[in-house]
Scaffold this motif. Structure first.
Motif, mmCIF file in Angstrom:
data_model
loop_
_atom_site.group_PDB
_atom_site.id
_atom_site.type_symbol
_atom_site.label_atom_id
_atom_site.label_comp_id
_atom_site.label_asym_id
_atom_site.label_seq_id
_atom_site.Cartn_x
_atom_site.Cartn_y
_atom_site.Cartn_z
ATOM 1 N N SER A 102 -14.989 69.555 31.753
ATOM 2 C CA SER A 102 -16.259 70.219 32.063
ATOM 3 C C SER A 102 -15.955 71.499 32.840
ATOM 4 O O SER A 102 -14.902 71.642 33.449
ATOM 5 C CB SER A 102 -17.160 69.297 32.888
ATOM 6 N N ASN A 145 -11.179 62.645 33.708
ATOM 7 C CA ASN A 145 -11.964 63.847 33.428
ATOM 8 C C ASN A 145 -11.451 65.007 34.295
ATOM 9 O O ASN A 145 -10.967 64.819 35.409
ATOM 10 C CB ASN A 145 -13.440 63.607 33.723
ATOM 11 N N LEU A 179 -12.401 68.992 35.824
ATOM 12 C CA LEU A 179 -13.399 70.028 36.090
ATOM 13 C C LEU A 179 -12.667 71.367 36.294
ATOM 14 O O LEU A 179 -11.764 71.466 37.120
ATOM 15 C CB LEU A 179 -14.214 69.701 37.346
#
Length: 384
Positions: free
Chosen positions: A356, A313, A315
């Motif tokens: 995100s 993931n 950020l």
């Protein structure tokens, strides 16, 4: 003739001086063209009315349409624009003349200064259709029938309608004021001392064409301040990137210096993990959301490759500097910067659902010693 040459020389010097002043002002921000650029030729047909000095007190009608004072004429001219607002032309007109029922042949030569008020007052626009151009000049005229030469002055308005870069239609209104002996007998008739009646006055209306020779437009000068600002912003972005990398190197050195002995493999694995999770910065110019320097995306691409290979993931955090803009503006700006970097990651093949975002608004995170421009950035990092 000496008077004529003196007047024309003075007019030329005056126009050249005014041209230098014009180029020095911000409104006329065009590049100087070569001597052979911005020349033009003109040709037209006139209808003129002559008010003979000697007709004062003779009871002639003042109407310019009376056949005893009006006649068609032809004209040709050649000239050059030295700036978008100032030019010179030499114009010759004539053929047939009438004055107080006397017919004669003549020609009238004038050197004239042209003032394009449309460009001078509204700024240069190469696509402008209509140009308002007053002019004034001096010259000499000859009455060929009576073999008389006289000095003369001229003023008028040239209305120019551009139909292409090369061709324009002219509607010209003018006034030529000759010495009172232009027509034979002018000094022998009851002469008045009043302004109008003391000289021979010629009013005319002309329709014609202008053809521009060679280069007819003006190039805008480069915005040096904008170029300097862009270069400085790129330098600031590089300096900020170097500052981030130096800080990260110092942090890694400190981490390695304080690291306790451990099996070789886990230590290597931990160092790699620490390096991969280090944020990568992408910098922006003030109030902008476009990446200031495409080189910033090189490290982002390496991070994106790792994320894809390890299904990690990411950020993305956006920032603005707190020294400019309101909190609301800075918050929106930091959101847009984060979203811009997200779009770049998607282009690199990262799945959007693996990304995100966060927006910190206006900040001063990099310390008082760093330039404020360093805070105009977005960071990209791998998260668990």
């Amino acid at each position: 003739m000496r008077k004529l040459l003196f007047v024309l020389a003075f007019a030329g010097i005056s126009v050249a001086s005014m041209a230098q002043n014009e180029d020095a002002t911000e409104k006329y921000s065009v590049s100087t063209n070569s001597f052979w650029s911005n020349w033009f030729i003109q040709a037209g047909a006139q209808w003129q009315a002559t008010y003979f000095a000697g007709e004062h007190g003779e009871g002639f009608s003042k109407s310019p349409l009376k056949s005893f004072r009006s006649n068609p004429q032809a004209s040709v001219a050649i000239g050059k624009w030295f700036t978008p607002g100032l030019g010179l032309r030499i114009k010759a007109s004539g053929i047939w003349g009438k004055a107080a029922e006397r017919s004669y042949k003549f020609w009238n030569g004038q050197g004239q200064a042209l003032f394009n008020l449309s460009n001078m007052l509204c700024g240069y626009n190469p696509d402008r259709v209509y140009n308002f151009i007053p002019f004034a000049g001096a010259g000499v005229a000859r009455n060929c029938t009576d073999n008389l030469y006289v000095m003369g002055l001229s003023v008028g308005i040239l209305n120019q309608f551009n139909i292409s870069k090369k061709v324009a239609v002219n509607l010209e209104l003018g006034w030529n004021r000759m010495e009172n002996d232009f027509v034979a007998g002018g000094t022998a008739v009851n002469m008045a001392t009043r302004f109008w009646d003391s000289h021979t006055n010629v009013l005319y209306a002309e329709v014609g064409l202008t053809y521009n020779l060679g280069k007819a437009t003006w190039n805008k000068t480069p915005d040096v301040d904008a170029i300097k600002a862009l270069s400085q912003s790129q330098i600031d972005a590089l300096n900020a990137q170097l500052a981030d990398e130096k800080a990260e190197i110092d942090r890694l050195k400190t981490m390695l210096a304080n690291q306790k002995p451990a099996p070789a493999a886990p230590a290597v694995t931990k160092s790699i993990k620490e390096f991969i999770t280090t944020p990568v910065s992408v910098f922006f110019n003030i109030s902008k959301t476009d990446v200031a320097n495409p080189k910033d995306l090189v490290n982002v691409k390496a991070l994106a490759k790792y994320a894809k290979e390890n299904n990690s993931n990411i950020l993305v955090t956006g920032y603005a500097d707190s020294s400019t803009g309101t909190p609301a503006i800075n918050q929106k700006l930091s959101e847009n910067r984060a979203n811009q970097v997200v779009e770049e990651l998607v282009k690199m093949g990262v799945s959007r659902d693996k990304i995100s975002t966060a927006a910190k608004g206006g900040v001063k995170e990099l310390g008082v010693e760093s330039p404020v421009s360093f805070d105009r950035r977005a960071t990209v990092q791998i998260v668990e």
